[in-house]
Scaffold this motif. Structure first.
Motif, short mmCIF file in Angstrom:
data_model
loop_
_atom_site.label_atom_id
_atom_site.label_comp_id
_atom_site.label_asym_id
_atom_site.label_seq_id
_atom_site.Cartn_x
_atom_site.Cartn_y
_atom_site.Cartn_z
N THR A 104 12.11 8.57 4.89
CA THR A 104 10.73 8.18 6.00
C THR A 104 9.35 7.23 5.00
O THR A 104 9.39 9.36 4.53
N ASP A 105 9.00 6.79 4.86
CA ASP A 105 7.68 6.76 4.39
C ASP A 105 6.57 7.18 5.32
O ASP A 105 6.30 6.22 6.44
N LEU A 106 5.80 8.61 4.73
CA LEU A 106 4.54 8.51 5.43
C LEU A 106 3.22 7.78 4.92
O LEU A 106 2.96 8.31 5.45
N GLY A 107 3.21 7.09 4.36
CA GLY A 107 2.35 6.28 3.72
C GLY A 107 1.44 7.09 2.71
O GLY A 107 1.06 8.60 3.01
N MET A 108 0.39 6.98 2.69
CA MET A 108 -0.60 7.36 1.47
C MET A 108 -1.93 7.39 2.62
O MET A 108 -2.22 6.70 2.95
N PRO A 109 -2.82 8.12 2.29
CA PRO A 109 -3.99 8.53 3.12
C PRO A 109 -5.37 8.23 2.17
O PRO A 109 -4.94 8.37 0.82
N THR A 110 -6.15 7.88 3.47
CA THR A 110 -6.53 6.61 2.24
C THR A 110 -8.09 7.94 2.14
O THR A 110 -8.41 9.05 2.90
N VAL A 111 -8.70 8.05 0.65
CA VAL A 111 -10.03 8.52 0.89
C VAL A 111 -11.11 7.73 0.30
O VAL A 111 -10.69 6.87 -0.69
N GLY A 112 -12.07 8.14 0.39
CA GLY A 112 -12.92 7.17 0.36
C GLY A 112 -13.79 7.62 1.29
O GLY A 112 -13.35 7.46 2.56
N LEU A 113 -14.65 6.15 1.71
CA LEU A 113 -15.71 5.92 2.49
C LEU A 113 -15.02 4.93 3.19
O LEU A 113 -14.05 3.88 2.45
N PRO A 114 -15.02 4.56 4.85
CA PRO A 114 -13.98 3.33 5.58
C PRO A 114 -14.80 2.14 5.27
O PRO A 114 -15.89 1.97 4.76
N PRO A 115 -13.48 0.89 4.96
CA PRO A 115 -14.05 0.06 5.09
C PRO A 115 -15.05 -1.14 6.06
O PRO A 115 -15.12 -0.47 6.83
N ASP A 116 -16.76 -2.16 5.60
CA ASP A 116 -17.13 -2.38 6.85
C ASP A 116 -16.66 -3.05 7.25
O ASP A 116 -15.55 -3.68 7.26
N LYS A 117 -17.16 -3.80 8.39
CA LYS A 117 -16.19 -4.73 9.21
C LYS A 117 -15.70 -6.70 8.52
O LYS A 117 -14.58 -7.18 8.75
N ASP A 118 -16.76 -6.35 7.30
CA ASP A 118 -15.89 -7.88 6.32
C ASP A 118 -15.34 -7.65 5.59
O ASP A 118 -14.71 -8.00 4.34
N GLY A 119 -14.67 -6.09 5.10
CA GLY A 119 -13.71 -5.43 4.28
C GLY A 119 -14.23 -4.59 3.03
O GLY A 119 -13.70 -4.40 2.70
N SER A 120 -15.40 -5.23 2.69
CA SER A 120 -15.85 -4.66 1.81
C SER A 120 -16.24 -3.19 1.38
O SER A 120 -16.84 -2.05 2.62
N LYS A 121 -16.30 -2.28 0.77
CA LYS A 121 -16.65 -1.44 0.60
C LYS A 121 -18.47 -1.28 0.97
O LYS A 121 -19.40 -1.62 0.53
N ALA A 122 -18.52 0.25 1.86
CA ALA A 122 -19.95 0.03 2.81
C ALA A 122 -21.11 0.98 1.41
O ALA A 122 -20.03 2.15 0.48
N ALA A 123 -21.97 0.94 0.59
CA ALA A 123 -22.62 1.50 -0.72
C ALA A 123 -23.34 2.28 -0.10
O ALA A 123 -24.24 1.77 0.88
N HIS A 124 -23.18 3.31 -0.28
CA HIS A 124 -24.85 4.42 0.31
C HIS A 124 -25.77 4.92 -0.80
O HIS A 124 -25.40 4.71 -2.28
#
Length: 105
Positions: free
Chosen positions: A85-105
């Protein structure tokens, strides 16, 4: 010994007796159907056996075979097949913006 006042009544355990009677009635209603079915089956088998003894042996063998079939179906349906069973990898970091780019803080 104290005497009760005219306005008070002595306490009686009718609540526990009523609860016990309600539980007994619920048990009788719940279990009546299966018990009557088992007793009816035994009665029919006994009546047939009293009329003709070889039929009783045939019914006993048929009941044993039916029990084996039901038992085999239950054990076969409960087995599972091992699989990866493929459980997938958890995502680490900030969620992407609506346009697909990483949000910068």
């Amino acid at each position: 010994m104290t005497t009760p006042s005219p306005g008070s009544r002595p306490s009686r355990p009718w609540g526990a007796l009523g609860a016990g009677a309600a539980a007994l009635a619920a048990c009788a209603v719940c279990c009546a159907g299966p018990l009557l079915a088992v007793l009816g089956g035994i009665g029919v088998t006994s009546a047939i056996g009293a009329l003709w003894v070889p039929i009783l042996a045939v019914l006993a063998v048929a009941a044993g075979l039916a029990a084996q079939v039901v038992r085999r179906r239950r054990t076969a349906s409960c087995r599972t097949v091992p699989a990866r069973t493929d459980l997938g990898m958890p995502t680490v970091g900030l969620p992407p913006d609506k346009d697909g780019s990483k949000a910068a803080h």
